[in-house]
Design an enzyme around this catalytic site. Structure first.
Site, PDB file in Angstrom:
ATOM      1  N   GLY A  10       0.893  -0.956  -0.187  1.00 10.74           N
ATOM      2  CA  GLY A  10       0.057   0.077  -0.494  1.00 10.74           C
ATOM      3  C   GLY A  10       1.135   1.259   0.512  1.00 10.74           C
ATOM      4  N   ASN A  11       2.378   1.013   0.457  1.00 10.71           N
ATOM      5  CA  ASN A  11       2.695   2.577   0.665  1.00 10.71           C
ATOM      6  C   ASN A  11       3.542   2.725  -0.601  1.00 10.71           C
ATOM      7  OD1 ASN A  11       2.049   2.595   3.377  1.00 10.71           O
ATOM      8  ND2 ASN A  11       3.606   0.890   3.974  1.00 10.71           N
ATOM      9  N   LYS A 128      -7.749  -7.725  12.815  1.00  8.32           N
ATOM     10  CA  LYS A 128      -6.807  -6.313  12.252  1.00  8.32           C
ATOM     11  C   LYS A 128      -7.688  -5.605  11.748  1.00  8.32           C
ATOM     12  CE  LYS A 128      -4.728  -5.600   8.577  1.00  8.32           C
ATOM     13  NZ  LYS A 128      -3.171  -5.733   8.406  1.00  8.32           N
ATOM     14  N   LYS A 218      -2.032  -9.941   2.406  1.00 11.11           N
ATOM     15  CA  LYS A 218      -1.721  -9.063   1.035  1.00 11.11           C
ATOM     16  C   LYS A 218      -0.650 -10.110   0.517  1.00 11.11           C
ATOM     17  CE  LYS A 218       1.286  -6.384  -0.068  1.00 11.11           C
ATOM     18  NZ  LYS A 218       2.146  -6.167   1.409  1.00 11.11           N
ATOM     19  N   LYS A 280       5.221 -10.639   5.866  1.00  9.30           N
ATOM     20  CA  LYS A 280       6.071 -10.878   4.863  1.00  9.30           C
ATOM     21  C   LYS A 280       7.025 -12.034   4.536  1.00  9.30           C
ATOM     22  CE  LYS A 280       6.377  -5.711   3.954  1.00  9.30           C
ATOM     23  NZ  LYS A 280       5.007  -6.049   3.779  1.00  9.30           N
TER      24      LYS A 280
HETATM   25  P1  ADP Z   1       3.241  -2.384   3.072  1.00  8.52           P
HETATM   26  O1  ADP Z   1       2.022  -1.900   3.106  1.00  8.52           O
HETATM   27  O2  ADP Z   1       3.999  -2.447   2.152  1.00  8.52           O
HETATM   28  O3  ADP Z   1       1.914  -3.877   3.347  1.00  8.52           O
HETATM   29  P2  ADP Z   1       3.692  -2.414   6.321  1.00  8.52           P
HETATM   30  O4  ADP Z   1       3.761  -1.004   6.610  1.00  8.52           O
HETATM   31  O5  ADP Z   1       3.155  -3.201   5.918  1.00  8.52           O
HETATM   32  O6  ADP Z   1       3.953  -2.265   4.320  1.00  8.52           O
HETATM   33  O7  ADP Z   1       5.394  -3.248   6.237  1.00  8.52           O
HETATM   34  C1  ADP Z   1       6.279  -2.097   6.225  1.00  8.52           C
HETATM   35  C2  ADP Z   1       7.112  -1.809   7.216  1.00  8.52           C
HETATM   36  O8  ADP Z   1       7.486  -2.432   7.927  1.00  8.52           O
HETATM   37  C3  ADP Z   1       8.300  -1.054   7.513  1.00  8.52           C
HETATM   38  O9  ADP Z   1       7.571   0.726   6.950  1.00  8.52           O
HETATM   39  C4  ADP Z   1       8.840  -0.812   8.327  1.00  8.52           C
HETATM   40  O10 ADP Z   1       8.350   0.138   9.357  1.00  8.52           O
HETATM   41  C5  ADP Z   1       8.545  -2.392   8.605  1.00  8.52           C
HETATM   42  N1  ADP Z   1       8.692  -3.103   9.812  1.00  8.52           N
HETATM   43  C6  ADP Z   1       8.581  -3.891  10.766  1.00  8.52           C
HETATM   44  N2  ADP Z   1       9.958  -4.807  11.384  1.00  8.52           N
HETATM   45  C7  ADP Z   1      10.872  -4.197  10.089  1.00  8.52           C
HETATM   46  C8  ADP Z   1      11.861  -4.948  10.165  1.00  8.52           C
HETATM   47  N3  ADP Z   1      12.958  -5.707  11.358  1.00  8.52           N
HETATM   48  N4  ADP Z   1      12.509  -4.982   8.987  1.00  8.52           N
HETATM   49  C9  ADP Z   1      12.418  -3.538   8.407  1.00  8.52           C
HETATM   50  N5  ADP Z   1      11.151  -3.220   8.803  1.00  8.52           N
HETATM   51  C10 ADP Z   1      10.323  -3.444   8.892  1.00  8.52           C
HETATM   52 MG    MG Z   2       1.512  -4.665   5.269  1.00  8.95          MG
END
Ligand code: ADP
Ligand code: MG
Length: 316
Positions: A10-11, A128, A218, A280
């Site tokens: 989403g980002n 969620k 997702k 992820k």
């Molecule tokens: P997306 O919308 O791409 O799914 P998310 O916000 O769900 O994005 O996931 C990405 C975020 O995960 C990053 O912006 C970061 O702040 C966070 N994050 C949490 N733990 C970690 C980690 N160990 N290493 C890197 N990023 C992390």
């Molecule tokens: Mg996410």
């Protein structure tokens, strides 16, 4: 088994702190699309999936504001709407970027349903958070009127609706895209599929499917899609350059090439936050366990280099 699934976060679609306008979404996608076009020059089959959190949030808010005049639509329908909206956006900008890069491929958006089990424990324990923050009074009313589950977020001082996030078990449109790829059309078409993890549906006794009020992660859906299409690589694109241990703390270390065992250990130790990096890594490990060859987490600017093994967090 070859080919790549790119999962856009989403980002990666919408920059934090922006005004949320369509114009801005287009500008953001216009930055992302040339990178995808470069990847498309080199990789086939190439399939794209995407998140929809911020977009669903907007539709929920619109529902709420318009409720006196327009009946609110359920979450599954909103999920379908975001697939159309984001699919259209990616399709438009990526088609333009492909033409500019002289890559002769076309983009196609597939409205996708993802089957979940009606007895998934998630339905008894929603986790969620969706939509905006509510006051205590609003929360009480919503619980009574709609039977919603709401929790108090102490840190941000408000109440938030929780919805179930069941595990994806099958992507119903998978067979159609598989046929397309098997017919050798993966060089020609770039399908956009299972947006927002897919529209959650459950199977009925008569063999049909009905949408349910839930959201599917997702990243886990991406692992399922990659597996169902027999793709060899999964790239999860987000707003950070990779996964880190000691993230945001002293001793922070960004991971490059990393083995499955240490990664699984760090996941179990809670190095990757639940609801963001955690799913992820979980998705990547699941994908590799079930026959995937390579998993990458990175951001858009680093994606081409990450696919060449020079950036991002990479697991084989
Ligand atoms: P997306 O919308 O791409 O799914 P998310 O916000 O769900 O994005 O996931 C990405 C975020 O995960 C990053 O912006 C970061 O702040 C966070 N994050 C949490 N733990 C970690 C980690 N160990 N290493 C890197 N990023 C992390
Ligand atoms: Mg996410």
């Amino acid at each position: 088994m070859v080919g790549l699934l790119v999962a856009l976060g989403g980002n990666a679609l919408q920059r934090a702190g922006g005004d949320g306008s369509w114009r801005e979404s287009r500008q953001q996608m216009a930055r992302v699309a040339p990178v995808l076009a470069e990847v498309a020059r080199q990789v086939a089959p190439l399939v794209i999936t995407h998140g929809n959190g911020p977009q669903v949030g907007v539709l929920l808010r619109e529902n709420e504001l318009a409720a006196a005049e327009v009946p609110a639509r359920p979450l599954d329908v909103l999920g379908a709407e975001t697939q159309g909206q984001i699919g259209f956006l990616v399709q438009t900008e990526l088609t333009r970027a492909l033409r500019r890069a002289r890559v002769a491929r076309s983009v196609l958006t597939v409205v996708s349903r993802t089957e979940v089990r009606p007895d998934d424990p998630a339905f008894r324990r929603p986790t969620k958070p969706v939509g905006r923050f509510y006051t205590e009074g609003e929360a009480r009313l919503l619980r009574k009127e709609h039977g919603w589950v709401l929790v108090h977020d102490v840190a941000r001082g408000g109440w938030r609706r929780l919805v179930p996030s069941p595990r994806p078990v099958r992507w119903l449109e998978g067979h159609a895209v598989r046929e397309l790829l098997r017919a050798g059309l993966g060089r020609r078409w770039i399908p956009i599929v299972a947006g927002g993890g897919g529209i959650p549906v459950v199977r009925r006794r008569d063999g049909g499917y009905d949408g349910v009020e839930a959201v599917i992660d997702k990243d886990l859906a991406a692992a399922l899609v990659a597996r169902e299409l027999g793709l060899s690589e999964l790239a999860i694109v987000t707003d950070v350059r990779g996964a880190a241990v000691n993230f945001g703390r002293s001793g922070e270390r960004w991971l490059g090439e990393v083995g499955r065992e240490p990664l699984a250990r760090w996941l179990a130790q809670g190095e990757f936050a639940e609801g963001s990096m955690g799913p992820k890594i979980e998705a990547g490990l699941e994908f590799l366990r079930r026959g995937g060859r390579r998993f990458v987490v990175t951001d858009i600017p680093s994606l081409p280099r990450a696919l060449r093994g020079e950036a991002g967090t990479r697991v084989t």
